[in-house]
Design an enzyme around this catalytic site. Structure first.
Site, short mmCIF file in Angstrom:
data_model
loop_
_atom_site.label_atom_id
_atom_site.label_comp_id
_atom_site.label_asym_id
_atom_site.label_seq_id
_atom_site.Cartn_x
_atom_site.Cartn_y
_atom_site.Cartn_z
N GLU A 204 0.81 -1.22 0.00
CA GLU A 204 0.00 0.00 0.00
C GLU A 204 0.84 1.27 0.00
OE1 GLU A 204 -2.83 -0.49 3.15
OE2 GLU A 204 -3.74 -2.23 2.18
N LYS A 334 -15.56 -1.69 2.90
CA LYS A 334 -14.88 -2.23 1.73
C LYS A 334 -15.93 -2.83 0.82
CE LYS A 334 -10.50 -3.43 4.04
NZ LYS A 334 -9.70 -4.55 4.61
#
Length: 427
Positions: A204, A334
């Site tokens: 990330e 999510k």
């Protein structure tokens, strides 16, 4: 509103070099909606099921079955539905799959269609996606929760905690918060270099050095914040994603090389919250450790945001259980955990109605798709987690939020410190 005229799909690559599904939907007026589906590294056991091929291609991770499901099964079933009928569309997708976990057609197939239709409908309406989904009052820009130091499943190191994040709560605009975050990111890199520590990045975009303890990561970030010229706690706060399910088995947690109980971790988090300006802790305990979650929330829930990711998996039913038990006080959002836009919106609405905060989130396997940036503004999350200010699949979301703030002009509001009402005041 125009109806759906064509549905297509293809296999593309995500940011980790793994296949994922991209869907295109064309309406009868010619407008196009395109959506690419993300994929997680640390996935909750209760998430909706990704359909993977399991053959020799791409190490078994191909998605040609999911692509075929979109083209051969889903497309014909939704043809001529009005694109604005999102709830009807998603109900049709769920019924067509027919399984509790969306394992027949795959949540990756269903989500791609669900999001692509919403984007096509927004385009046909002449509205940006955040406005189409959020209505005329959507104007809140989220605090970027920047994962600038990676551990756990996102990095091949000995650091247990998966994400160490900064939250620029003292900024006055989203653009300023992004600049602050980028400046701290670069300052942290120089701090790591000066210590002879690795500056390679994880999935990330955060740095992934090997460190003796998890607290060492917080100290390094604090040094980076100071080096960049910001005040720890007032300008920039800290946040964690522990992802503790990843090191939980048989009722105990293997943390920093030792077997630990939920009570031990609770004491550990209490010490961290006392020592550092931490505003949010995600997945401090495992996805099925409900008793531990309830006890931790009772102990720390008034001082810090406790976010359920694996615990809730963006599922309204699991969230309702948590609300009833008073487990956690915030929901991580999510879209691919649940598999349709409607169910995602229902989960956020339930959280907000129940006094829980909501944080929009990417996955470790991302694409250039920026849907979650618009979605964060549409549903007034006030917080978004989409990685470090590095790697273009992460920066794409931040850049989209810059565009949204610019488009909103004087109507734009940056969430700032108000996004974390439980935070311990500095000083």
């Amino acid at each position: 509103m125009p109806s759906i005229e064509a549905v297509g799909a293809r296999e593309i690559l995500d940011s980790r070099g793994n296949p994922t599904v991209e869907v295109e939907v064309v309406l009868e007026d010619g407008t196009l909606g395109r959506a690419a589906v993300p994929s997680g590294a640390s996935t909750g056991a209760f998430e909706a099921v990704e359909l993977r091929d399991g053959d020799n291609r791409y190490g078994g991770k191909g998605v040609t079955k999911a692509v075929a499901a979109v083209i051969d099964r889903i497309g014909p079933a939704i043809m001529e539905l009005e694109a604005t009928e999102q709830r009807l569309l998603d109900a049709t997708l769920i019924d067509l799959d027919g399984t509790p976990g969306k394992s027949a057609l795959g949540a990756n197939a269903l989500l791609g269609v669900s999001l692509a239709v919403a984007k096509a409908a927004a385009a046909s309406s002449g509205l940006p996606l955040f406005r189409y989904l959020g209505g005329p009052t959507a104007h809140l820009l989220p605090v970027p929760m920047m994962n600038i130091l990676n551990g756990g499943a996102h990095a091949d190191t000995n650091v247990d905690i998966q994400e160490f994040m900064i939250a620029p709560i003292g900024a006055s605009t989203f653009a300023e918060s992004l600049r602050w975050g980028a400046e701290v990111y670069h300052a942290l890199k120089s701090v790591l270099k000066a210590r002879g520590l690795a500056t390679g990045v994880g999935d990330e975009g955060g740095f992934a050095p090997s460190l003796p303890t998890n607290r060492e990561a917080l100290d390094l970030i604090a040094e980076g914040i100071d080096k960049a010229g910001f005040a720890l706690g007032t300008d920039i706060a800290l946040a964690l994603d522990v992802a503790s399910t990843e090191f939980y088995a048989d009722g105990s947690y293997t943390f920093e090389g030792n077997s630990r109980s939920a009570e031990y971790l609770s004491d550990y988090y209490a010490e961290l919250v006392s020592a550092y300006p931490i505003v949010s802790i995600e997945d401090p305990l495992a996805e099925d450790d409900w008793d531990g979650w309830v006890a931790l929330t009772e102990r720390l829930g008034g001082k810090v945001q406790l976010v359920g990711d694996d615990l809730f998996v963006t599922n309204p039913e699991r969230l309702a259980r948590g609300i009833a038990l008073k487990a956690a006080n915030a929901l991580l959002v999510k879209v691919n955990q649940i598999g349709t836009l409607t169910e995602t919106l229902d989960a956020v609405n339930l959280a907000h109605r129940s006094g829980y905060r909501a944080m929009m989130s990417h996955r470790s396997g991302e694409t250039e798709d920026t849907t979650i940036a618009d979605l964060a503004v549409a549903v007034d999350c006030g917080q978004i987690k989409t990685g470090a200010p590095a790697r273009s699949e992460r920066v794409a979301k931040y850049n989209q939020l810059l565009r949204i703030e610019e488009e909103l002009d004087d109507a734009a509001r940056y969430a700032g410190a108000a996004a974390f009402p439980r935070r311990r005041q500095a000083g």
